[in-house]
Each structure stands twice: as C-alpha cells, then as structure tokens.
Design a protein around this motif. Structure first.
Motif, mmCIF file in Angstrom:
data_model
loop_
_atom_site.group_PDB
_atom_site.id
_atom_site.type_symbol
_atom_site.label_atom_id
_atom_site.label_comp_id
_atom_site.label_asym_id
_atom_site.label_seq_id
_atom_site.Cartn_x
_atom_site.Cartn_y
_atom_site.Cartn_z
ATOM 1 N N MET A 173 38.660 41.877 39.346
ATOM 2 C CA MET A 173 38.826 42.538 37.917
ATOM 3 C C MET A 173 39.930 43.054 37.768
ATOM 4 S SD MET A 173 34.920 43.780 36.865
ATOM 5 C CE MET A 173 35.244 45.320 37.676
ATOM 6 N N VAL A 174 40.617 43.922 38.674
ATOM 7 C CA VAL A 174 41.759 44.483 38.643
ATOM 8 C C VAL A 174 42.803 43.553 38.471
ATOM 9 C CG1 VAL A 174 43.389 46.537 39.527
ATOM 10 C CG2 VAL A 174 41.006 46.888 39.404
ATOM 11 N N LEU A 175 42.902 42.912 39.333
ATOM 12 C CA LEU A 175 44.103 41.944 39.267
ATOM 13 C C LEU A 175 44.266 41.017 38.380
ATOM 14 C CD1 LEU A 175 46.477 40.650 41.154
ATOM 15 C CD2 LEU A 175 44.698 39.103 42.168
ATOM 16 N N VAL B 115 38.935 53.113 37.087
ATOM 17 C CA VAL B 115 39.810 52.383 37.825
ATOM 18 C C VAL B 115 40.609 51.236 37.159
ATOM 19 C CG1 VAL B 115 39.929 50.804 39.937
ATOM 20 C CG2 VAL B 115 38.506 52.964 40.041
ATOM 21 N N LEU B 116 39.808 50.767 36.299
ATOM 22 C CA LEU B 116 40.289 49.562 35.406
ATOM 23 C C LEU B 116 41.450 50.215 34.668
ATOM 24 C CD1 LEU B 116 39.665 46.603 35.238
ATOM 25 C CD2 LEU B 116 38.144 47.123 33.147
ATOM 26 N N ALA B 117 41.216 51.322 33.703
ATOM 27 C CA ALA B 117 42.304 51.817 33.066
ATOM 28 C C ALA B 117 43.383 52.405 33.638
ATOM 29 C CB ALA B 117 41.572 53.105 32.228
ATOM 30 N N ILE B 118 43.204 52.957 34.931
ATOM 31 C CA ILE B 118 44.434 53.355 35.959
ATOM 32 C C ILE B 118 45.067 52.161 36.088
ATOM 33 C CG2 ILE B 118 45.078 54.283 37.964
ATOM 34 C CD1 ILE B 118 42.540 56.286 37.825
ATOM 35 N N ALA B 119 44.446 51.221 36.672
ATOM 36 C CA ALA B 119 45.271 49.837 37.167
ATOM 37 C C ALA B 119 46.068 49.058 35.752
ATOM 38 C CB ALA B 119 44.394 48.932 37.529
ATOM 39 N N ILE C 123 42.617 32.600 44.126
ATOM 40 C CA ILE C 123 41.791 32.897 45.455
ATOM 41 C C ILE C 123 40.747 33.774 45.331
ATOM 42 C CG2 ILE C 123 42.119 33.666 47.868
ATOM 43 C CD1 ILE C 123 44.948 32.667 47.771
ATOM 44 N N VAL C 124 40.957 35.082 45.030
ATOM 45 C CA VAL C 124 39.852 36.169 44.687
ATOM 46 C C VAL C 124 38.811 35.617 43.619
ATOM 47 C CG1 VAL C 124 41.440 37.817 45.569
ATOM 48 C CG2 VAL C 124 41.228 37.583 43.165
ATOM 49 N N GLY C 125 39.268 35.025 42.560
ATOM 50 C CA GLY C 125 38.483 34.289 41.781
ATOM 51 C C GLY C 125 37.526 33.322 42.347
ATOM 52 N N MET C 126 37.893 32.363 43.000
ATOM 53 C CA MET C 126 37.075 31.305 43.634
ATOM 54 C C MET C 126 36.017 31.854 44.533
ATOM 55 S SD MET C 126 39.338 28.171 43.717
ATOM 56 C CE MET C 126 40.738 28.574 44.570
ATOM 57 N N ILE C 127 36.374 33.056 45.419
ATOM 58 C CA ILE C 127 35.599 33.629 46.454
ATOM 59 C C ILE C 127 34.472 34.565 45.721
ATOM 60 C CG2 ILE C 127 35.901 35.285 48.351
ATOM 61 C CD1 ILE C 127 38.544 34.016 49.161
ATOM 62 N N GLY D 140 41.447 38.024 31.795
ATOM 63 C CA GLY D 140 41.305 39.132 32.538
ATOM 64 C C GLY D 140 40.470 40.171 32.041
ATOM 65 N N TYR D 141 40.944 40.787 31.078
ATOM 66 C CA TYR D 141 40.406 42.123 30.768
ATOM 67 C C TYR D 141 38.969 41.837 30.189
ATOM 68 C CZ TYR D 141 40.024 46.496 28.274
ATOM 69 O OH TYR D 141 39.219 47.626 27.920
ATOM 70 N N PRO D 142 38.697 40.828 29.326
ATOM 71 C CA PRO D 142 37.551 40.638 28.665
ATOM 72 C C PRO D 142 36.497 40.250 29.562
ATOM 73 C CG PRO D 142 38.843 39.131 27.522
ATOM 74 C CD PRO D 142 39.776 39.994 28.312
ATOM 75 N N ALA D 143 36.869 39.229 30.714
ATOM 76 C CA ALA D 143 36.117 38.919 31.802
ATOM 77 C C ALA D 143 35.649 40.180 32.388
ATOM 78 C CB ALA D 143 36.826 37.978 32.839
ATOM 79 N N SER D 144 36.435 41.251 32.774
ATOM 80 C CA SER D 144 36.160 42.402 33.438
ATOM 81 C C SER D 144 34.962 43.220 32.789
ATOM 82 C CB SER D 144 37.392 43.312 33.722
ATOM 83 O OG SER D 144 38.673 42.547 34.430
ATOM 84 N N MET D 145 35.307 43.461 31.597
ATOM 85 C CA MET D 145 34.342 44.089 30.779
ATOM 86 C C MET D 145 32.810 43.382 30.685
ATOM 87 S SD MET D 145 35.866 47.129 29.641
ATOM 88 C CE MET D 145 35.213 47.624 27.877
ATOM 89 N N TYR D 146 33.154 42.386 30.610
ATOM 90 C CA TYR D 146 31.773 41.458 30.551
ATOM 91 C C TYR D 146 31.092 41.611 31.851
ATOM 92 C CZ TYR D 146 28.658 37.314 30.447
ATOM 93 O OH TYR D 146 27.571 36.623 30.262
ATOM 94 N N LEU D 147 31.874 41.534 33.065
ATOM 95 C CA LEU D 147 31.091 41.767 34.439
ATOM 96 C C LEU D 147 30.565 43.091 34.704
ATOM 97 C CD1 LEU D 147 33.903 39.869 36.453
ATOM 98 C CD2 LEU D 147 31.297 39.068 36.315
ATOM 99 N N LEU D 148 31.308 44.100 34.141
ATOM 100 C CA LEU D 148 31.044 45.555 34.063
ATOM 101 C C LEU D 148 29.561 45.627 33.353
ATOM 102 C CD1 LEU D 148 33.972 47.639 33.684
ATOM 103 C CD2 LEU D 148 32.485 47.703 35.810
ATOM 104 N N ARG D 149 29.599 45.255 32.233
ATOM 105 C CA ARG D 149 28.231 45.337 31.346
ATOM 106 C C ARG D 149 27.219 44.457 31.973
ATOM 107 N NH1 ARG D 149 27.077 48.899 26.852
ATOM 108 N NH2 ARG D 149 24.781 48.655 27.087
ATOM 109 N N SER D 150 27.324 43.364 32.597
ATOM 110 C CA SER D 150 26.253 42.510 33.053
ATOM 111 C C SER D 150 25.747 43.436 34.442
ATOM 112 C CB SER D 150 27.040 41.079 33.721
ATOM 113 O OG SER D 150 27.308 40.435 32.462
ATOM 114 N N GLU D 151 26.611 43.743 35.196
ATOM 115 C CA GLU D 151 26.180 44.642 36.383
ATOM 116 C C GLU D 151 25.441 45.886 36.090
ATOM 117 O OE1 GLU D 151 26.640 44.183 40.004
ATOM 118 O OE2 GLU D 151 26.268 42.370 39.060
#
Length: 463
Positions: free
Chosen positions: A1-3, A127-131, A168-172, A101-112
């Motif tokens: 998410m950060v990357l 962590v997301l904001a700091i990055a 790479i990290v996305g596919m993994i 990247g950013y909307p995917a991160s927020m979506y994943l956070l809400r889903s989790e």
C-alpha cells in the motif's frame, strides 16, 4: 500500500528542481515547462476518483497492477523523450498510472476493517500519511541528487524500478478476490455499474475548469462557463442514475466530508506554493544549485515525519486541525521575514516551520475522510480527496506564476507569502465552523455510510 500510494506524490515533487534544467536542455521557456507540472495535475485530478470507482467495482489488484505498468511506461518514455511535448505526454501517462495506489490503499484498509471489526486503523493510516508526506518533501532533494548523478532524464527513469517494485509486491501480496460488492455490477462485463457517461462528463468538467485555472485570462471566459454547463449536466445525470460515478446525494448531504475536501484543497495550495515557489526563489534569486536547493527543503520532510509520528498516536482529529491551522499561519508569516541578505540558516528554518502544519493537517484530513466517507464509496471518496488536493496544487501554480515573475526577487516571494496567508486564514475559518470535528475520530458518533454506531468517529452531520 505504501509503495503504490507514494508514486504520485514523489512524481509531483521531484519535478520541482528539474524544470530549469529541462528548459535549458530543450530550449523551452518557463511558460512551456510549467506544463510538465500541470499535465500531471490534470491527469491525476481526473483519474483518482475514476480509479477509485473502478477499484470499488473490480477490486484493487487489477487496477493497481495496470497503474504500475503505466508508471513504468511513462518512466521509459520520459527518459527517451526527444522534445518537451513528448515529456508532457509522459507526465500525462504518469498521472493516470499513479492514480490507483492511494484509493486502492484506502479500499484495502476499509475492507480489512470490515473483515476484522477494527474499524479505526489509526496506526496504519498514520503510516500511510507519513509515507506520502515524506516523499512529497523529499522529492526535491531526490530530484537534485538524480540530476547531479545522471541528469534530468533520471528523474523520469527512476519510475522504472519503482514500477517494477510495485508489480512484484502487488502480484505477491494483493488479494486476488477483493471486490465483494459485485452486486452493483450487472452483466458479464459489469459495465452497468461503471457509469461511463458520468465519468466522461466529470472529466470534461474538470478539463474545462483546469485549463482556465492554469491560464486565467479574460479571453478564456468561456472555459468556466463550459465547466458550469457540464457540471450541471453531470449533476442531472448522476441524480437519475441507479449506480452513479459520483453519488451527488451523499456528497450534498455530508457537509463534514465537503469541508474536509475544502481543507484538502487549501492545504495543498499552501504546501505547493512553498514546495515549488521557494526552490525557484532559492535557485533564481539566491543562486543555489538544484541539489543545494533540495537540501534546504529537506527539513520540511523531517519535521512533517516527526509531527505525524507523534500526532498519529491519537485518533482525535479536531485538535490536530486547530493546531495545524495556527502553525500554518505562523509559518507563512515567517516567509515575510526573509530578506535578500537573510542568513543561510533561516532558509531551512522556514522549511522546518512549514513542515509542522503539513504533517498535522494532512494526517488529520486523511483520517477525517476515512471516517466521514460512505464505506461503500471509500475508493472514490479517497480519490476525490486527491482531486481536491490537485485542484489546490493547480491553484498554487497560478499563485506562483503570478507572483514569482522573472526579476520579482524577494518582493515576489513576499507577495506569494501573503497569498499563502489568505488561504491559511480560510482554512482556519472552515475548521472553526465545522462543529462535527469535535466528535470525528474520538470514539463517538455514527458511521457516515450506515448510520450505525461504530465507536470510531462521527461521519454524518447530525445537526
């Protein structure tokens, strides 16, 4: 998410110390090189909520990987570009590629959060904001270093390894089935939930508005008129659509969310005025080279990181915004104290002062949108926050180009500081007027999207 989420802000800021070198190498005046900034802003402002909506419909994995591939392509085109306008094309591709990247991160956070029952992931949000704050401000220093080592083309080529890392990290790590809201789709391709006409109207409205903001002249009076007409057509379309791209009713009924978007616009305007205007003044008036100008800006990043890390330990939002509003006024006023003969230590001190409100305000606004948005629309709501941020960034280019004209010197910097002070004062007024902030993120209130008690902050305007 950060990357994935940092790809866009690092490319927004890394170009700030590259413009002069690009202009010299390609024989382009500042009036043309500014399109390298504006092209990314336009593409991102349009693409962020679109990507957010697509992520809501299809899940983050395919959009994240597609965006990463586009980012790598943009880096390759930019590294080999023979002319300025090919570079502009690369920046447009880069804008759309870095949107996921950013909307995917927020979506994943809400889903989790929904899956685990932990509906306030304050630590991860911090962590997301700091990055994001870090890479925005470290961008000028990184840009100066890259120019020193490999020339200005390396500021584009850096996206190739970054994109490969995301792929790479996305596919993994990205889940292969994370679009649980497939009931909003119909048909095998799911096009009914996509609302393509709404997306087209939204894009056309923003393009008309942004073209005027990037060059506001009386002769371009027709552009805002076109934008208003298209916005009206978009509103009518979305109100009559069962699965709208923009949920106009929800947005209109959520004054706290709209206030957060307005604050996002203003903090981006102030921060980008400094981020682009101050290095320009350092290079042209103080005679610093790009790498030294980037180092002068580095304390802004360090301060923002420290402030966000400390403030992120508490979920409460109102105090952060009030403190950030006051600190922003003080930091902008400090720029008025800078004179041509100012000691060198005062320059990084000004960057340090701007870092305090930048760290506080961005963290608070991101957390506010997370709590205020409809959970079913968290992807597009997060994308809209970035859209408003880029509207503010484009507003900053208007202010920078208006006040930091050739030969304006320190007087132009002071005029820009007054412009920043006016935006900061409006930010404070909006914050003081929003009574719901006292409860948002404090453990009381209702969820904006469901109206049920979640114990993590007030999302709806209950007044």
């Amino acid at each position: 998410m950060v990357l994935g989420s940092v790809l866009n802000p690092v490319n927004s800021s890394i170009i700030s110390v590259s413009l002069v070198a690009i202009g010299v190498a390609l024989g382009a005046p500042p009036s043309q090189t500014v399109w390298l900034v504006s092209a990314l802003y336009v593409a991102t402002a349009i693409g962020q909520p679109m990507m957010g909506r697509l992520i809501e419909l299809y899940g983050p994995r395919p959009l994240f990987l597609t965006g990463a591939a586009l980012t790598g392509l943009a880096g390759l085109v930019g590294a080999l570009a023979p002319s300025l306008w090919v570079l502009v094309l690369a920046r447009v591709i880069l804008g759309f590629g870095t949107c996921a990247g950013y909307p995917a991160s927020m979506y994943l956070l809400r889903s989790e959060a929904d899956r685990t029952g932990r509906s306030s992931p304050a630590g991860v949000l911090s962590v997301l904001a700091i990055a994001n704050q870090t890479v925005i401000v470290i961008g000028p220093a990184l840009g100066g270093l890259l120019i020193h080592l490999g020339g200005w083309r390396s500021t584009f080529a850096i996206n190739i390894p970054l994109a490969l890392g995301c792929l790479i990290v996305g596919m993994i790590w990205l889940p292969k089935s994370s679009a649980p809201r497939r009931e909003s789709r119909s048909g095998p391709a799911g096009l009914a939930g996509l609302d393509l006409p709404g997306m087209v109207l939204f894009a056309a409205t923003l393009i008309s508005l942004l073209l005027f903001l990037m060059n506001p002249r009386p002769g371009h009076w027709y552009l805002p008129v076109i934008a208003v007409v298209l916005a009206a057509a978009l509103t009518v379309r979305e109100l009559r659509t069962a699965q709208p791209f923009l949920d106009i009713r929800t947005l209109a009924g959520s004054r706290p969310l709209l206030a957060s978007y307005a604050r996002g616009l203003l903090i981006a305007m102030v921060a980008n005025c400094f981020l682009y205007g101050f290095p320009q003044w350092l290079e042209e008036d103080r005679g610093l080279d790009p790498s030294t100008a980037g180092l002068v800006m580095l304390p802004m990043s360090a301060t923002a990181i420290a402030v966000s890390a400390i403030a992120g330990r508490r979920a409460e939002i109102c105090g952060k915004l009030l403190a950030g509003s006051a600190a922003q006024l003080v930091a902008c006023a400090l720029l008025l104290a800078i004179r041509p003969s100012a000691p060198l230590w005062l320059l990084p001190a000004a960057a340090c002062a701007i870092g305090i409100p930048y760290g506080l305000n961005n963290l608070a606004i991101q957390n506010a949108v997370y709590h205020q948005a409809d959970p079913q629309r968290i992807g597009s709501s997060a994308g809209l926050l970035r859209t408003f941020s880029y509207l503010g960034a484009i507003g900053s280019t208007v202010g920078t180009s208006a006040f930091l004209t050739p030969g304006s010197g320190t007087t132009g910097l002071h005029h820009l500081a007054w412009f920043m002070l006016a935006a900061s004062a409006l930010f404070l007024l909006i914050t003081l007027a929003d009574r719901t902030l006292r409860h948002t993120g404090t453990g009381t209130g209702t969820d904006a999207g469901t109206g049920t008690d979640i114990g993590t902050g007030a999302g709806a305007d209950t007044a």
